[in-house]
Each structure stands twice: as C-alpha cells, then as structure tokens.
Design an enzyme around this catalytic site. Structure first.
Site, mmCIF file in Angstrom:
data_model
loop_
_atom_site.group_PDB
_atom_site.id
_atom_site.type_symbol
_atom_site.label_atom_id
_atom_site.label_comp_id
_atom_site.label_asym_id
_atom_site.label_seq_id
_atom_site.Cartn_x
_atom_site.Cartn_y
_atom_site.Cartn_z
ATOM 1 C CG ASN B 381 0.110 -0.702 11.463
ATOM 2 O OD1 ASN B 381 1.283 -0.035 10.682
ATOM 3 N ND2 ASN B 381 0.689 -1.823 12.322
ATOM 4 C CG ASP B 382 -1.463 -3.560 7.957
ATOM 5 O OD1 ASP B 382 -0.515 -3.449 8.650
ATOM 6 O OD2 ASP B 382 -2.570 -4.358 7.970
ATOM 7 C CB VAL B 383 -4.080 1.851 4.680
ATOM 8 C CG1 VAL B 383 -4.779 0.588 5.090
ATOM 9 C CG2 VAL B 383 -3.662 2.612 5.820
ATOM 10 C CB VAL B 384 0.710 4.287 5.919
ATOM 11 C CG1 VAL B 384 -0.887 5.430 5.903
ATOM 12 C CG2 VAL B 384 0.327 3.864 7.315
#
Lengths: 99, 455
Positions: B381-384
């Site tokens: 989630n956060d890394v994209v």
C-alpha cells in the site's frame, strides 16, 4: 596501553571492517545477512560458558546457565535458519533434481 | 595460542560476512562463520578450566534443542519474528554475562572502566531483549501492530532515561549490587517503552536497529570479560545492523529519530482520509484480472506485507508460471521496506522458487513501469502511494515509491479499502487505470489462475 584502550582500538577497527565488507549487499540478501550477522552476535556464548562454568555461587551459576541457553539458541538457531533461507536462493539451473 | 585461535574465529566471521554479500557465495559464507563460532566455543571450553560442567552442558543442550526447533519449524513468512527473538536472546545473554561479573565480584575493588563497560553492556543488552520481544509480539499479532501512544509518553521516556543514567552514576559512585539490579530493571522497562510507540510498517527499521544493538551488546560484554573475539564479532554485527538501519530509513525518507519517536501512523497522522470514503473505485473479479493479465505482454508484481500474511508466495509463483507459459514477461518489483524486515519479500519469493533474477529493486523496477502493461499489487500500500510523490501535505511525502500508476493497468489486490498501516489514504485506488480486487491475496491469485485457463 591499557586493556581498555586496546579493546577500543579493536572495536573501532572491526566496525570499519564491518562497514566496508557489508556496504554492498544486494537487497535480496538483506534478510540472510541480518540473521547471519545476528548469529555472529551470539559470540557472547564464549563469555557465557566461562561465566556459567566458573560461577562460584548458585546465583552466578544460574545466571550463567541462562546466558548459555540464550546465546546457544541465538547461535544455533541463527546459523541454521540462515542456511535454510540461503538454500532457497539458487538459480533454477543450480537446482539438483528435487525441490 | 588461545588468542590466535580467537583471531582465527574472528577472521572466519569477516570472511563469512563478506561472502554473505553475494548470492553465489552466501551459503558457504554462513557456514564459514558458523565454523568460526564452533572453533571459538571449543577454545573457550578448553581454555576456561570449567568447574560447573553440568550447568554448561545443560545450557548448551537446552539452547541447541530450542534453537534447532525454532529454526526448522519457523515459516518463511514468520522470519521477522524469528530474527527479533534471536536478537533479543543475544542481547540478554550479553547482559547476563555482565550480571555474573557483578555477582562474582560484588563490585568490590572493580576498576572504574570495568564498571562502565558493565553498565553499558547491561543497558544495551536489556533494552535489546525487551525491545525485541515487544517487536516479536507486534509482528506475531499478540499485541496490536499499530503504535501505542499515550499522553506524556515522551516525558515518561525522558524520565526513565534520566533514572537509568542516575543509577549508572550511583554504581560508579560505589553503589552495590542493588544499584546494579535497579539499573537492569530500568533498562528492561526502557526497551518496552522504546518499541511500543513504533508501528508495524516501521519494523524493518526497528529490527535492523535491534540487530545492531545485539552486536553492540556482545562487543560491550567483550570489554567486561576482556575478550577480543567478542569485541570484533560484536562490532561487525553492530556495523551490519547500522548499514541496514540507514538503508531502511533512507527508503522511507525519514530520520531514525522520526521512526523511533514520532509514533508514526498514530491518530494524528490520518491526514486526508475524511473525504475519500465516497469516491468510486473500479471493482474487478477474478475473471477481469485473468483477462487483463492473460492479454498483457509484460506483468510486474509488487508484493507487500499482505502477501506474507496470506502466505500467498506459492500462489503468485504458480500464476506467474502460467503467464510465462503464455509468453508473458513477469518480473517482481520489491520496495526496500516492503514487508516487515529488510529483504522479507525476497525470502518469501525465493521459498516459492522464483529465480532471483526476476526480482527487481526500486531503482531497477521503477523506470520500467511506463512500459509495463499490467502491474499486480499484492498487499502493498504505502510503497505504491502516489501521494508520497504528489502531495506535499502527506505524512509520507518524499518517500521513494514504486510509481505503478504509470503502468498501463494497475490491479490492486487488497482485503478491503481500509487505508494502510500508516492510516494514509491512497489515491492510486481511485485512478482510472486501477482495478481493485477485494480479496485475500492467496484466494485472489488462485481465483485468477483458474479463470486464466478460460481466457
């Protein structure tokens, strides 16, 4: 030179060796590097066996025993689990028959 | 002679670590380091004129049984927990070595430099121990993975640090054993307090740091007992852990202080969630996913912690094989902080027999997204999250991300629309070229695989 100064010298030099040796590890190997390094930190085991083996009071012996148990789990488990992981990091071509 | 054998063991550690840095040599490197350890242990046993053979043998036996049991039994998805436990045990072993030195000497006629090293190794070892076990409890889901913050937390922690320093001074000023035990107890509490405010997604940093600490604890125990093998081994591990810690914080574009003290992802960090609940998303079924994948030329898989939770590493490999049989090019894009420890995703995919040449890191993968037909985001989630790139108000603004939104189609497999760990909404989910497939990653992949045969 006092023992303390010798110790600090060894520590600083070893830390620089560590930084040089490890600085270029590919991300794929970060987990095995960490668990392998972790097993090396179990070198405390040699101080632990000495402490447990030479403890002159029951208290010292019990604390030493606990230190040996903790350090041994760290060493044995750490190297084994690292080997288990690295066993999986092979190219398909290198794989011998069975999975 | 004894010293030279210890030096040989230390050289084995250095050579072993060096070889751990390359995929071809890593396994032998680990074995060389293990051989060095065995050598050091045998030398210590022979050299020490041991009196209490019973305790030593029992300790080695119990530790070996538990260590083997843990190492053989642990699942690859649970590797972060395992490493956390091992870090903690290494830390407490070093602290206990100092405790024995205190019990034996009663701190009478102890040189001041020895007392200082005893204080340092006890502090580091005890903090590493409880800190690692809190990390373990979080990773294992025994306690909530979200940050535990309460009013006055910083004040409590500052007070604890002052008390720890104070009890150290008490010891140096001639305090007896009770001062020592007090110091140890405070250090154990500090370890707990230091890790409870840190959230699950920051675990790669915390585990790396605790790894470094376990090394420093061993090195400081080496000062206490005057053994260079401990100092060298500990310094090497301290350096290794430090390098990984710095890599992880860089991958999040945050400082170590921010990770440790900010309570990131707490209630005050949920910026920009309010207005998005009603925004439309495009929902996809397994059939839609199979069609998108089956007609692509190139597919990039972006795994995250959700893949580990769902144990979906074998399912993704099967789907990838089916795609490759159709002549589709499949690669994996792995963000440095995907998962819960450095390299977590790489280990899982290696377990599922994914060749490591297919695993691309951030710098290799990111330029390829504009030429990629379909990106399959599995539990990441956060890394994209494009707001790290576009929204200066976002808590994660500036964090290097995988720019998957630049690919043709993005399929996001996620259990629900709930924002990720950090509590930050993800604009990616509402993009026109994004399909949301709400399912457990493993079920989703198996569904897509069976639907693929119809495409």
């Amino acid at each position: 030179m006092s023992i303390l100064i010798v110790g600090i010298t060894v520590f600083v030099l070893a830390a620089f060796v560590g930084l040089e040796v490890i600085s270029k590890v590919p991300p794929t190997l970060h987990t095995p590097l960490m668990s392998g390094a972790n097993a090396i930190s179990g070198i405390t085991i040699i101080a632990a066996v000495t402490a447990a083996g030479l403890g002159s009071t029951t208290m010292a012996e019990v604390l030493g025993f606990l230190a040996v148990v903790a350090a041994t789990i760290n060493v044995v488990g750490g190297f084994l689990v690292t080997d288990r992981m690295l066993q999986m990091f092979r190219r398909p071509g290198e794989r011998s028959g069975q999975k | 002679m004894i010293e030279l054998l210890y030096l040989l063991a230390a050289v084995a550690f250095i050579v072993g670590l060096k070889r751990l840095g390359g995929p071809r040599t890593a396994r032998s490197g680990n074995r060389i380091a293990a051989a060095g350890m065995l050598l050091a242990l045998v030398v210590a046993l022979v050299d020490a004129d041991i009196l209490n053979w019973g305790s030593v043998a029992a300790g080695l036996a119990v530790g070996t049984i538990l260590g083997v049991w843990g190492a053989v039994r642990v699942q690859m998805t649970a590797m972060p927990q395992m490493v956390a436990v091992f870090n903690g045990l290494g830390g407490i072993a070093s602290a206990l070595v100092s405790a024995v030195a205190v019990v034996e000497s009663g701190l009478i006629d102890t040189p001041i430099e020895t007392t200082i090293t005893i204080i340092i190794s006890t502090l580091i070892g005890a903090v590493t121990f409880t800190g690692s076990f809190v990390a373990f409890a979080k990773l294992q889901g025994l306690v909530t993975g979200s940050p535990l913050v309460f009013p006055g937390q910083q004040f409590v922690n500052a007070t604890l640090s002052v008390i720890a320093i104070g009890s150290g001074i008490w010891l140096l000023a001639g305090g007896d054993e009770s001062a020592y035990w007090f110091l140890g107890a405070v250090a154990l509490v500090i370890g707990v307090m230091a890790v409870i405010p840190i959230g699950g997604a920051d675990m790669p940093v915390v585990i790396s740091l605790l790894n470094s600490f376990s090394g420093l604890a061993a090195a400081s125990a080496g000062f206490v007992v005057g053994n260079n093998a401990l100092i060298i081994g500990g310094a090497l591990v301290g350096a290794a852990g430090l390098i990984l810690t710095v890599l992880m914080t860089k991958a999040m574009n945050r400082s170590l202080g921010n990770v440790l003290f900010a309570g990131f992802g707490g209630t005050d960090a949920i910026a920009g969630t309010g207005d998005t609940a009603t925004k439309p998303v495009k929902r996809a079924t397994a059939e839609d996913v199979a069609i998108a994948l089956g007609y692509a030329d190139s597919v990039m898989v972006v795994p995250g912690y959700g893949l580990a939770v769902a144990q979906a590493q074998h399912a993704v490999r099967k789907l990838a094989s089916a795609l490759e049989e159709r002549g589709i090019d499949v690669h994996y894009a792995i963000h440095p902080v995907a998962g819960r420890m450095p390299g977590h995703m790489n280990v899982l995919l290696a377990e599922a027999d994914v060749p490591y040449e297919q695993l691309l890191d951030l710098d290799q993968a990111d330029p390829q997204f504009p030429q990629t037909d379909v990106v399959l985001v599995l539990g990441a989630n956060d890394v994209v999250n494009p707001s790290a790139r576009d929204d200066p108000g976002s808590p994660i603004y500036g964090m290097p991300i995988l720019n998957v939104d630049r690919a043709g189609t993005v399929i996001v497999v996620k259990r629900s629309l709930s924002p990720g760990f950090a509590g930050i909404d993800n604009p990616l989910f509402y993009e026109d070229n994004t399909l949301m497939f709400f399912a457990d990653a493993k079920d989703a992949l198996e569904g897509a695989l069976s639907a693929l045969s119809q495409v």
